[in-house]
Scaffold this motif. Structure first.
Motif: not given
Length: 177
Positions: A41-46, A59-62, A64-80
Motif C-alpha cells: 500500500v502506497y500512502i501519499d501525503c500532500t 493522506r491517500h492510500g493506493y 498497487a503491485d506494478a513494477p513501474f511504481i516505486d514511490t507513493p507519488r508515482q502511485a498517485r500519478y498513475h491513479y489520476t
C-alpha cells in the motif's frame, strides 16, 4: 486502486505518518478455507493548502503491485491517469445509443459517436463556457447530459424541418387539376 478506510488497521495507517510504503494483508474465508492476500500500500501525503477550504495533510492510500511504481507519488500519478479514463467511460455511457444488435461495426460506430460528443462538449465547455482568468480558466456548471439533450433537440429539429420541406419531385397531377 485507491484504499477505502474500512478496517481499523488501514484507518490507523492512513491517519498518521508521512508518505511511505507499507505491506497490508486481507484475510477472508471461502469454501471453508482461509485465504490471505498480501499487497503493498502506497500512502501519499500532500498538504491541502486551503483547497476545498481545508488545511493540513491529506493522506491517500493506493494498492498497487506494478513494477513501474516505486514511490507513493508515482502511485498517485498513475491513479489520476486511470481516474480520467474511468470518468471518460462513465460520461460516454450517458450518451451512447442503446442497441440489441450483435453487429460489432454498429456498436463501434455508437461508441465512436459517443466519444466524439464527449470531446465536443469538453472543447466547447473550455473554449466558450469557461471564463479566462489568471491561474487557469474557471469552468462554469454545464453538465454533459444537458449538452447531449441540446444535441438531441437540434437533431430532432433538423429532422422535422427536413420532413416538412417536400423533396424535389415532379408535381403530382392529382393535386393540380
Amino acid at each position: 486502486m485507491p484504499i477505502i478506510r474500512w478496517g481499523k488497521a488501514i484507518q490507523q495507517e492512513l491517519s498518521e505518518g508521512w508518505s511511505r510504503v507499507i505491506d497490508h494483508d486481507l484475510t477472508g474465508k471461502l469454501d471453508g478455507h482461509s485465504w490471505t492476500v498480501e499487497f503493498p500500500v502506497y500512502i501519499d501525503c500532500t498538504y491541502l493548502n486551503g483547497r476545498y477550504d481545508e488545511h493540513g495533510v491529506a493522506r491517500h492510500g493506493y494498492a498497487a503491485d506494478a513494477p513501474f511504481i516505486d514511490t507513493p507519488r508515482q502511485a498517485r500519478y498513475h491513479y489520476t491517469k486511470r481516474f480520467g479514463i474511468e470518468s471518460s467511460y462513465r460520461l460516454s455511457e450517458q450518451a451512447i445509443a442503446t442497441t440489441t444488435t450483435r453487429n460489432s461495426t454498429v456498436r463501434l460506430l455508437y461508441v465512436v459517436v459517443s466519444l466524439l460528443l464527449q470531446n465536443a462538449w469538453r472543447y466547447l465547455h473550455y473554449e466558450y463556457v469557461a471564463t479566462p482568468r489568471r491561474g487557469g480558466r474557471r469552468l462554469w456548471w454545464w453538465p454533459y447530459k444537458e449538452f447531449v439533450n441540446m444535441v438531441r433537440r437540434a437533431a430532432w429539429t433538423a429532422l422535422a424541418v427536413r420532413r416538412a420541406v417536400p423533396a424535389n419531385r415532379p408535381p403530382d397531377d392529382r393535386f393540380h387539376r
